[in-house]
Scaffold this motif. Structure first.
Motif, PDB file in Angstrom:
ATOM      1  N   LYS A 169     -25.293  15.585 -21.659  1.00 30.48           N
ATOM      2  CA  LYS A 169     -25.164  16.979 -21.215  1.00 30.48           C
ATOM      3  C   LYS A 169     -24.985  17.037 -19.697  1.00 30.48           C
ATOM      4  CE  LYS A 169     -27.271  21.539 -21.403  1.00 30.48           C
ATOM      5  NZ  LYS A 169     -28.351  22.371 -21.908  1.00 30.48           N
ATOM      6  N   GLU A 170     -25.752  16.214 -18.964  1.00 30.88           N
ATOM      7  CA  GLU A 170     -25.628  16.190 -17.505  1.00 30.88           C
ATOM      8  C   GLU A 170     -24.273  15.639 -17.078  1.00 30.88           C
ATOM      9  OE1 GLU A 170     -28.996  13.743 -16.622  1.00 30.88           O
ATOM     10  OE2 GLU A 170     -30.351  15.451 -16.423  1.00 30.88           O
ATOM     11  N   ARG A 171     -23.789  14.618 -17.774  1.00 28.49           N
ATOM     12  CA  ARG A 171     -22.470  14.048 -17.433  1.00 28.49           C
ATOM     13  C   ARG A 171     -21.370  15.080 -17.680  1.00 28.49           C
ATOM     14  NH1 ARG A 171     -23.949   9.370 -20.492  1.00 28.49           N
ATOM     15  NH2 ARG A 171     -22.144   9.668 -21.837  1.00 28.49           N
ATOM     16  N   ILE A 172     -21.487  15.812 -18.762  1.00 30.15           N
ATOM     17  CA  ILE A 172     -20.496  16.843 -19.088  1.00 30.15           C
ATOM     18  C   ILE A 172     -20.497  17.916 -18.000  1.00 30.15           C
ATOM     19  CG2 ILE A 172     -19.889  18.701 -20.698  1.00 30.15           C
ATOM     20  CD1 ILE A 172     -21.163  16.830 -22.925  1.00 30.15           C
ATOM     21  N   GLU A 189     -13.422  12.061 -19.018  1.00 34.50           N
ATOM     22  CA  GLU A 189     -13.988  11.695 -17.715  1.00 34.50           C
ATOM     23  C   GLU A 189     -15.513  11.646 -17.728  1.00 34.50           C
ATOM     24  OE1 GLU A 189     -12.250  13.199 -14.155  1.00 34.50           O
ATOM     25  OE2 GLU A 189     -10.242  13.282 -15.062  1.00 34.50           O
ATOM     26  N   ALA A 190     -16.132  12.392 -18.637  1.00 37.06           N
ATOM     27  CA  ALA A 190     -17.593  12.351 -18.758  1.00 37.06           C
ATOM     28  C   ALA A 190     -18.042  11.148 -19.604  1.00 37.06           C
ATOM     29  CB  ALA A 190     -18.125  13.641 -19.371  1.00 37.06           C
ATOM     30  N   GLY A 191     -17.095  10.572 -20.348  1.00 40.84           N
ATOM     31  CA  GLY A 191     -17.425   9.427 -21.192  1.00 40.84           C
ATOM     32  C   GLY A 191     -18.325   9.792 -22.361  1.00 40.84           C
ATOM     33  N   VAL A 192     -18.020  10.923 -22.982  1.00 38.47           N
ATOM     34  CA  VAL A 192     -18.809  11.382 -24.136  1.00 38.47           C
ATOM     35  C   VAL A 192     -17.882  11.642 -25.319  1.00 38.47           C
ATOM     36  CG1 VAL A 192     -20.606  12.443 -22.694  1.00 38.47           C
ATOM     37  CG2 VAL A 192     -18.687  13.831 -23.492  1.00 38.47           C
ATOM     38  N   ALA A 193     -18.485  11.738 -26.473  1.00 39.89           N
ATOM     39  CA  ALA A 193     -17.731  12.078 -27.683  1.00 39.89           C
ATOM     40  C   ALA A 193     -17.552  13.595 -27.764  1.00 39.89           C
ATOM     41  CB  ALA A 193     -18.472  11.582 -28.920  1.00 39.89           C
ATOM     42  N   LYS A 194     -16.482  14.010 -28.434  1.00 40.09           N
ATOM     43  CA  LYS A 194     -16.217  15.441 -28.598  1.00 40.09           C
ATOM     44  C   LYS A 194     -17.410  16.137 -29.257  1.00 40.09           C
ATOM     45  CE  LYS A 194     -12.108  17.485 -29.157  1.00 40.09           C
ATOM     46  NZ  LYS A 194     -10.796  17.785 -29.702  1.00 40.09           N
ATOM     47  N   ALA A 195     -18.010  15.469 -30.239  1.00 40.51           N
ATOM     48  CA  ALA A 195     -19.166  16.044 -30.934  1.00 40.51           C
ATOM     49  C   ALA A 195     -20.326  16.273 -29.963  1.00 40.51           C
ATOM     50  CB  ALA A 195     -19.606  15.139 -32.080  1.00 40.51           C
ATOM     51  N   LEU A 202     -22.146  19.743 -29.176  1.00 38.79           N
ATOM     52  CA  LEU A 202     -23.571  19.812 -29.460  1.00 38.79           C
ATOM     53  C   LEU A 202     -24.279  20.590 -28.342  1.00 38.79           C
ATOM     54  CD1 LEU A 202     -26.108  18.830 -31.062  1.00 38.79           C
ATOM     55  CD2 LEU A 202     -26.102  16.831 -29.570  1.00 38.79           C
ATOM     56  N   HIS A 203     -23.831  20.400 -27.106  1.00 42.21           N
ATOM     57  CA  HIS A 203     -24.468  21.025 -25.953  1.00 42.21           C
ATOM     58  C   HIS A 203     -23.822  22.343 -25.536  1.00 42.21           C
ATOM     59  CE1 HIS A 203     -26.974  17.528 -25.436  1.00 42.21           C
ATOM     60  NE2 HIS A 203     -25.905  16.755 -25.449  1.00 42.21           N
ATOM     61  N   PHE A 204     -22.533  22.498 -25.786  1.00 45.20           N
ATOM     62  CA  PHE A 204     -21.798  23.704 -25.388  1.00 45.20           C
ATOM     63  C   PHE A 204     -20.933  24.140 -26.561  1.00 45.20           C
ATOM     64  CE2 PHE A 204     -22.431  20.968 -21.696  1.00 45.20           C
ATOM     65  CZ  PHE A 204     -23.159  21.806 -20.871  1.00 45.20           C
ATOM     66  N   ASP A 261     -18.828  28.748 -22.819  1.00 44.01           N
ATOM     67  CA  ASP A 261     -20.237  28.391 -22.600  1.00 44.01           C
ATOM     68  C   ASP A 261     -20.371  27.350 -21.497  1.00 44.01           C
ATOM     69  OD1 ASP A 261     -21.162  30.140 -24.511  1.00 44.01           O
ATOM     70  OD2 ASP A 261     -21.528  28.610 -26.032  1.00 44.01           O
ATOM     71  N   LEU A 262     -19.467  26.380 -21.474  1.00 44.38           N
ATOM     72  CA  LEU A 262     -19.463  25.384 -20.404  1.00 44.38           C
ATOM     73  C   LEU A 262     -19.136  26.058 -19.066  1.00 44.38           C
ATOM     74  CD1 LEU A 262     -19.736  22.466 -19.476  1.00 44.38           C
ATOM     75  CD2 LEU A 262     -17.360  22.078 -20.183  1.00 44.38           C
ATOM     76  N   GLY A 263     -18.224  27.013 -19.089  1.00 39.18           N
ATOM     77  CA  GLY A 263     -17.886  27.770 -17.879  1.00 39.18           C
ATOM     78  C   GLY A 263     -19.077  28.553 -17.342  1.00 39.18           C
ATOM     79  N   VAL A 264     -19.864  29.124 -18.241  1.00 37.50           N
ATOM     80  CA  VAL A 264     -21.071  29.852 -17.836  1.00 37.50           C
ATOM     81  C   VAL A 264     -22.048  28.902 -17.145  1.00 37.50           C
ATOM     82  CG1 VAL A 264     -23.159  30.988 -18.734  1.00 37.50           C
ATOM     83  CG2 VAL A 264     -20.896  31.728 -19.520  1.00 37.50           C
ATOM     84  N   GLU A 265     -22.262  27.734 -17.737  1.00 36.89           N
ATOM     85  CA  GLU A 265     -23.178  26.757 -17.132  1.00 36.89           C
ATOM     86  C   GLU A 265     -22.638  26.249 -15.794  1.00 36.89           C
ATOM     87  OE1 GLU A 265     -26.326  26.104 -18.043  1.00 36.89           O
ATOM     88  OE2 GLU A 265     -25.906  27.713 -19.475  1.00 36.89           O
ATOM     89  N   TYR A 266     -21.330  26.074 -15.712  1.00 39.15           N
ATOM     90  CA  TYR A 266     -20.691  25.686 -14.450  1.00 39.15           C
ATOM     91  C   TYR A 266     -20.986  26.725 -13.371  1.00 39.15           C
ATOM     92  CZ  TYR A 266     -16.853  25.863 -11.047  1.00 39.15           C
ATOM     93  OH  TYR A 266     -16.122  25.969  -9.890  1.00 39.15           O
TER      94      TYR A 266
END
Length: 186
Positions: free
Chosen positions: A9-12, A36-42, A46-48, A53-58
């Motif tokens: 979540k922090e990397r994303i 670039e975050a090195g995470v799976a789409k899932a 899972l976090h956003f 929602d990711l834009g809101v956290e940004y």
């Protein structure tokens, strides 16, 4: 010293902070963030739940970072006039540091759709926080002069981005200085 791995979540969020700020919200795709975050789409979903929602956290993270820096920069100044000038000096420093990237919030505002009300709400909240900052610094401004200073600050931020120059910030700071000389402030 034990090394703590950075959670997905922090990397994303860290990746979104960098990419949305550098490239813009619309031009940054979810797949680029995942890669670039090195995470799976899932993991991202899972976090956003969505890009919004990711834009809101940004925006929330950017708001926290920006205000922490502003307060740190202006806290040394105890007098009202010096604190206001320090806010404009902070803007000059940010312009140099970020190569006149401008306001992340207004940049995103220009990219969002009218149905992305969560993002609009966060942008409005941030701008109200900045407006309140100037009102709090100016304990007893006459005739809503804190709003005048806020609008000068906002205009200087936008115009310095447009012209890739510090002259709008310097000019706005000079106007504030002139208002003090004319005794518009206490």
């Amino acid at each position: 010293m034990k090394h703590h791995p950075v959670l997905p979540k922090e990397r994303i969020l860290d990746t979104a902070l960098r990419l949305f700020h550098e490239q813009g919200y619309n031009t940054t795709g979810i797949n680029q963030i995942i890669s670039e975050a090195g995470v799976a789409k899932a993991s991202l979903y899972l976090h956003f739940k969505s890009k919004e929602d990711l834009g809101v956290e940004y925006l929330k993270a950017r708001q926290q970072i920006w205000f922490d820096q502003l307060l740190s920069f202006t806290d040394e100044s105890k007098k009202e006039k010096k604190k206001i000038f320090a806010a404009f000096d902070f803007l000059i420093q940010i312009n140099e540091k970020e190569n006149f990237r401008g306001c992340s919030f207004l940049n995103m505002l220009s990219e969002i759709q009218s149905d992305e009300s969560q993002l609009l709400s966060i942008i409005q909240e941030y701008k109200q926080q900045l407006r309140t900052f100037f009102a709090d610094v100016m304990e007893n401004p006459k005739d809503d002069l804190s709003d005048t200073v806020y609008l000068l600050f906002e205009g200087a931020m936008q115009e310095s981005q447009l012209f890739k120059s510090q002259w709008p910030v310097e000019r706005a700071k000079k106007i504030v200085s002139d208002l003090y000389k004319l005794k518009y402030f206490k």
